[in-house]
Design a protein around this motif. Structure first.
Motif, short mmCIF file in Angstrom:
data_model
loop_
_atom_site.label_atom_id
_atom_site.label_comp_id
_atom_site.label_asym_id
_atom_site.label_seq_id
_atom_site.Cartn_x
_atom_site.Cartn_y
_atom_site.Cartn_z
N VAL A 89 53.19 35.40 62.82
CA VAL A 89 52.17 34.50 63.08
C VAL A 89 51.43 34.45 61.71
O VAL A 89 51.32 33.30 61.09
N ALA A 90 51.10 35.39 61.06
CA ALA A 90 50.37 35.35 59.85
C ALA A 90 51.17 34.53 58.74
O ALA A 90 50.69 33.94 57.76
N MET A 91 52.74 34.86 58.68
CA MET A 91 53.42 34.26 57.66
C MET A 91 53.74 32.68 57.96
O MET A 91 53.53 31.79 56.94
N GLY A 92 53.70 32.38 59.19
CA GLY A 92 53.75 31.07 59.59
C GLY A 92 52.47 30.13 59.31
O GLY A 92 52.17 29.22 58.67
N ASP B 36 42.90 34.71 65.25
CA ASP B 36 42.24 33.27 65.52
C ASP B 36 40.52 33.34 65.26
O ASP B 36 40.06 32.22 64.89
N HIS B 37 40.19 34.62 65.36
CA HIS B 37 38.61 34.59 65.23
C HIS B 37 38.30 34.86 63.75
O HIS B 37 37.35 34.76 63.44
N PHE B 38 38.79 35.62 63.18
CA PHE B 38 38.36 36.34 61.76
C PHE B 38 39.71 36.11 60.72
O PHE B 38 39.20 36.21 59.41
N GLY B 39 40.68 36.00 61.11
CA GLY B 39 41.87 35.57 60.16
C GLY B 39 42.98 36.89 59.98
O GLY B 39 42.35 38.02 60.13
N ALA B 40 44.03 36.52 59.33
CA ALA B 40 45.15 37.60 59.23
C ALA B 40 44.61 38.72 58.35
O ALA B 40 45.09 39.78 58.51
N ALA B 41 43.78 38.39 57.36
CA ALA B 41 43.50 39.51 56.25
C ALA B 41 42.55 40.61 57.15
O ALA B 41 42.79 41.82 56.82
N TYR B 42 41.95 40.16 58.36
CA TYR B 42 41.22 41.46 58.78
C TYR B 42 42.05 42.11 59.73
O TYR B 42 41.90 43.40 60.06
N LEU B 43 43.19 41.32 60.15
CA LEU B 43 43.93 42.07 61.04
C LEU B 43 44.66 43.28 60.30
O LEU B 43 44.95 44.61 60.62
N GLN C 127 53.97 47.79 65.97
CA GLN C 127 53.97 46.54 66.67
C GLN C 127 53.66 45.14 66.03
O GLN C 127 54.18 44.26 66.31
N GLN C 128 52.99 45.21 65.00
CA GLN C 128 52.41 44.15 64.34
C GLN C 128 53.71 43.33 63.54
O GLN C 128 53.60 42.19 62.98
N GLY C 129 54.69 44.09 63.22
CA GLY C 129 55.81 43.55 62.38
C GLY C 129 56.46 42.55 63.24
O GLY C 129 57.00 41.74 62.73
N SER C 130 56.38 42.63 64.53
CA SER C 130 57.06 41.76 65.40
C SER C 130 56.18 40.77 65.90
O SER C 130 56.55 39.48 66.61
N SER D 293 46.61 41.16 67.97
CA SER D 293 46.83 40.33 66.88
C SER D 293 46.31 38.92 67.12
O SER D 293 45.69 38.11 66.06
N GLY D 294 46.45 38.34 68.19
CA GLY D 294 46.13 36.88 68.18
C GLY D 294 44.59 36.61 68.41
O GLY D 294 44.26 35.77 67.61
N LEU D 295 43.91 37.52 68.84
CA LEU D 295 42.48 37.43 68.72
C LEU D 295 41.82 37.62 67.44
O LEU D 295 40.99 36.92 66.98
N VAL D 296 42.28 38.57 66.75
CA VAL D 296 41.92 38.98 65.31
C VAL D 296 42.37 37.67 64.67
O VAL D 296 41.33 37.33 63.81
#
Length: 496
Positions: free
Chosen positions: A243-246, A367-374, A235-238, A362-365
């Motif tokens: 969000v991370a690329m933006g 916002d709080h930790f960064g896309a790399a942690y996701l 699901q993270q593909g959609s 995905s939003g919580l991770v």
């Protein structure tokens, strides 16, 4: 020469599947070709109606919640009322609710109808998967599920391109076209697909299956849990990737370019990969695909260009191509024949829940930790799922040792019913009086002709109580009739 090889590969992939499967496949393709609303729903609410992004997210969540509810309800309907009635109700309801959604103006009404659309559109999935398992031979099921998955993605790719052009002309036209194409699917089901629900021939050998039975099936519920983990990753593909690329400064067009590779790869590679995995060990395929999906998304943490993002999409798309049909085949393998609807509904629930949880996660991770942690979390979840499959599949019996407790349903056509009757072994209780009658005729009549080869149009019907039981090809009578024919034996000619 390569063209001939490709043609042979395609022919071998699509050959041997029953006609009913291809009508079901056609219905799926038509349905996905008309899936416009899901593509432009957010744009419709924010640009055309002027609502906020938060409201658009709420509507999307309600749409997903409807799918969660209908997964279990549709599974029960599939087993209780049949596959065909459930499909017809789901598709007609989808057509009506989608058309209604296009005319809604009030925000509360839009949200309520979106919930109904989610319920109706998701209700067909357990019925489709159960019917496919009914009509396709066990050794061909992975191939059939793979072809169905290919149709879903081909239809989605075409509808995604068409949705943009239709939205420029009229959003309402998109709603109405999707409703019309869904009605076409319902017509195909009504006109071409017979009911495939297996007939229970001996109730004492097939105990009742309820939702409680599914929940108490520890091995199957473990598969559902692992499926939920894998679905969270995919699901993270959609939800996570755009969000991370933006946030990294890439444009929506860059995201669209990277994600286009996903659809192209599935359309191009699904058939050849299916031939490669069709007879492979599902244990190994599920372990490898789960880990490959996790680390495919994990590599996104190191992507710094559109090309790098596209490369990571290639990795997890390959995992998706392998995982989807293999996982669905495993669900059928673990499901009792008369509980396929409920089991498929529970499996569908795992993906519906993932579609609700993944955006929040995905939003919580991020916002709080960064896309790399996701992306690191995706690698961990994929590894856990792979290890879970490795442990679970050690106790899974081989496919040869799994016997379905009752006979699969025969097809609707007369010729196929007669074929099934010719192939069906004669029981001892019926065989004995037939043999007795033949021996008596042989002794008292001369000459006796040899029995001619079995014909699909001939069938011996022996009266057993009030009903008549078919018992294979009829024997030709001797030229001189026997003086005292067996009273329990009569010969009928059934037209092919």
């Amino acid at each position: 020469m390569p063209v001939a090889v490709v043609r042979r590969a395609v022919r071998e992939t699509v050959s041997g599947l029953p006609r009913e499967f291809w009508w079901l496949w056609t219905s799926t393709l038509i349905n996905r070709l008309g899936a416009f609303v899901a593509t432009f729903m957010a744009l419709y609410l924010t640009l055309d109606r002027g609502y906020s992004a938060s409201y658009a997210g709420l509507v999307a969540s309600l749409h997903g919640l409807g799918g969660v509810v209908s997964s279990l309800v549709a599974g029960v309907m599939t087993d209780r009322f049949g596959r065909r009635p459930t499909l017809l109700v789901a598709q007609v309801s989808t057509a009506g609710s989608v058309a209604l959604l296009g005319f809604m103006q009030d925000p509360v009404a839009i949200a309520a109808v979106a919930f109904l659309v989610g319920m109706a559109s998701n209700a067909s999935r357990p019925a489709v998967q159960a019917m496919m398992a009914d009509i396709v031979r066990p050794e061909d099921r992975v191939r059939a599920f793979s072809l169905n998955y290919w149709a879903i993605n081909l239809g989605f790719a075409v509808s995604s391109m068409g949705a943009g052009f239709i939205a420029e002309f009229s959003y309402l036209a998109g709603f109405l076209i999707e409703a019309g194409m869904t009605l076409i699917c319902a017509f195909v089901v009504f006109a071409k697909l017979p009911e495939s629900k297996p007939v229970q021939v001996a109730k004492e050998t097939a105990p009742a299956v309820g939702l409680g039975t599914v929940l108490r099936d520890g091995r199957f519920m473990s598969v559902v849990g692992l499926s939920f983990l894998v679905a969270l990753v995919f699901q993270q593909g959609s939800v996570g990737l755009p969000v991370a690329m933006g946030e990294a400064g890439f444009t929506p067009a860059d995201y669209g370019t990277a994600m286009a590779v996903n659809g192209v790869m599935i359309v191009v590679l699904q058939i050849p990969v299916t031939r490669f995995i069709e007879h492979r060990d599902p244990r190994r395929l599920l372990v490898v695909s789960s880990i490959l999906a996790g680390y495919g998304f994990g590599l996104t943490a190191f992507a710094g260009s559109v090309g790098a993002f596209t490369l990571t999409v290639c990795v997890w798309t390959l995992a998706e191509i392998v995982n989807a049909p293999t996982q669905t085949g495993l669900v059928v393998r673990l499901s009792p024949v008369h509980g396929r609807g409920r089991y498929q509904g529970m499996y569908t629930l795992s993906w519906a829940l993932a579609s609700l949880v993944a955006p929040v996660m995905s939003g919580l991770v991020i916002d709080h930790f960064g896309a790399a942690y996701l992306w690191g979390l995706c690698a961990v979840v994929g590894t856990v799922a792979g290890l879970g499959y490795a442990l679970l599949m050690r106790r899974l019996p081989t496919e040869d040792s799994v016997r379905e407790p009752v006979r699969e349903p025969v097809a609707a056509t007369v010729r196929e019913r007669v074929k099934a009757a010719v192939r069906e072994p004669v029981t001892a209780a019926v065989r004995q009086p037939v043999a007795q009658a033949v021996r008596t005729s042989a002794r008292e009549s001369a000459p006796v002709h040899e029995p001619r080869p079995a014909s699909l149009a001939d069938e011996v019907v022996v009266d057993v109580g009030p009903a008549a039981v078919g018992c294979g090809p009829a024997l030709e009578a001797a030229p001189t009739p026997a003086p005292e024919p067996a009273p329990a034996l009569r010969t009928e000619s059934t037209p092919a």
